[in-house]
Design an enzyme around this catalytic site. Structure first.
Site, short mmCIF file in Angstrom:
data_model
loop_
_atom_site.label_atom_id
_atom_site.label_comp_id
_atom_site.label_asym_id
_atom_site.label_seq_id
_atom_site.Cartn_x
_atom_site.Cartn_y
_atom_site.Cartn_z
N TYR A 273 27.23 -62.99 -33.50
CA TYR A 273 26.02 -62.29 -33.08
C TYR A 273 26.27 -61.14 -32.10
CZ TYR A 273 26.51 -65.74 -29.26
OH TYR A 273 26.99 -66.53 -28.24
N HIS B 288 28.79 -69.44 -25.56
CA HIS B 288 27.76 -70.16 -24.81
C HIS B 288 28.27 -71.54 -24.43
CE1 HIS B 288 23.83 -71.60 -23.59
NE2 HIS B 288 23.95 -72.61 -24.42
N ARG C 85 28.45 -63.07 -19.97
CA ARG C 85 29.17 -64.25 -20.43
C ARG C 85 30.31 -63.79 -21.34
NH1 ARG C 85 25.89 -66.80 -24.45
NH2 ARG C 85 27.47 -66.15 -25.94
#
Length: 399
Positions: free
Chosen positions: A305, A296, A292
């Site tokens: 993160y 998200h 990805r």
């Protein structure tokens, strides 16, 4: 030790753990391992595969250019939708950036009678099934609940509840099995179901229950997991101790890992799995090993993160550049083709933007439409109460 001392020690330990996590070495970016099926390298070079070559050998140059066109156009739709959300025109958007090949490759492997159950990110599969991108944007704009007829497109409405669609898909697959539309040998009748989900969803109970039911009923369903390495903010090592595709063995059906950034490999592997399902040989688990590239959703900040170096590694595995390199070196597409496609992408983006901005807001009363197939007395009563309630405000205003 006093309670205060215990609390202090506990706090210190927590702080130490948090610091250790922040300063830990960055995990090495995986390449899928030797078990991963690949037909195109990241540089666009053809890889021979005795098991899967025959699924792509009959693809014409037009077919290959068609794959590339799909990849480019759906990425442009995705980019336009992200921009519209940033400008306040969509409530949220779930980007597919980096996952185009996994979706287009599997979507193009479907036959018209096959049925797909998506999550909320399968814009590329929707494109392959003929769903108007504006219907997708309407959902995220809040003016419709999907806007397309699932039975017309054989593409179910988006599922927001994580993993729930795998149970829906398994039930539907058991239904077509009982209808006798599996294993007849008629390629225009035999059907299969494909269920899409992510690596994070693989830890959900619904998904594992779907595996159980599919296995014991030998259901004609393909479980297609897009392993994009991050379940929102949690990496794979927080979800599983083994490669995801190996989980299928525990449920009693085959699993395979495919390079999710290789549209040809995804197409071939999905073809094989769908053929097995249509023939009555039961379910298959496909792990499309991809990444990805974006957030998200547009409400997420991936810089919190994951490190930028990881993203840079995956940029070199870009599914669009990979296929473009192959087309160019094999002289299957020229500059005129790419220029014309860029123009088409610009026109599509303009159409998407104009269509999104011109969507009318639904009336409040419309929420009662299509709750049931037939009129329902309770729903009609609630509709009247809603209309009367709002009419009261207009009456008060007149006085």
């Amino acid at each position: 030790m006093s309670d205060n001392a215990v609390a202090s020690a506990s706090t210190s330990a927590s702080e130490h753990d948090a610091l250790a996590e922040l300063t830990a070495p960055v995990p090495e970016v995986g390449d899928g391992g030797p078990e991963m099926v690949q037909l195109l390298t990241p540089e666009g070079q053809r890889v021979e595969s005795t098991e899967y070559d025959h699924y792509v050998q009959d693809l014409t140059d037009d077919d290959l250019r068609g794959f590339y066109r799909d990849l480019v156009l759906i990425r442009r739709v995705d980019a336009e939708a992200t921009a519209l959300q940033r400008q306040g025109e969509l409530g949220i958007w779930a980007s597919l950036l980096g996952q185009e090949a996994a979706q287009v490759g599997s979507g193009r492997a479907l036959r018209p009678q096959d049925y797909a159950f998506p999550t909320y990110r399968e814009h590329g599969v929707a494109w392959c099934r003929g769903v108007n991108p504006l219907n997708l944007l309407g959902l995220f704009r809040g003016v419709n609940h999907g806007g397309w007829d699932p039975n017309e497109k054989n593409f179910h409405l988006y599922t927001i509840v994580i993993g729930a669609q795998t149970l829906h898909a398994t039930g539907y697959a058991m239904g077509i099995q009982r209808d006798g539309d599996v294993g007849t040998g008629d390629k225009d009748r035999d059907a299969a179901v494909i269920a899409y989900f992510g690596d994070g969803a693989s830890a959900q109970g619904d998904v594992n229950e779907a595996f159980v039911y599919a296995a014991v009923n030998n259901a004609p369903v393909v479980f297609f997991c897009q392993n994009n390495q991050w379940a929102i903010s949690e990496p794979n090592e927080r979800q599983t101790r083994i490669p995801l595709y190996q989980r299928a063995r525990g449920f009693g059906f085959p699993g395979v890992r495919v390079d999710g950034n290789d549209v040809l490999a995804v197409y071939a592997v999905t073809q094989q799995a769908l053929n097995a399902a249509r023939s009555g040989n039961g379910p298959t688990f496909i792990e499309a090993y991809t990444y990805r590239m974006g957030a998200h959703t547009t409400s997420d900040d991936p810089t919190k993160y994951r490190v930028s170096a990881e993203v840079e590694v995956w940029k070199h595995r870009d599914p669009i550049e990979r296929l473009k390199s192959y087309l160019v070196h094999q002289k299957k597409a020229d500059q005129d083709f790419f220029d014309a496609l860029d123009k088409e992408a610009d026109e599509l983006a303009a159409t998407v933007r104009e269509g999104c901005l011109s969507m009318p807001d639904p009336t409040g009363e419309s929420m009662f439409d299509h709750v049931y197939v037939e009129p329902h007395p309770l729903v009609e009563q609630e509709r009247r109460e809603f209309v009367d309630y709002h009419a009261g405000f207009a009456t008060e205003g007149e006085h």
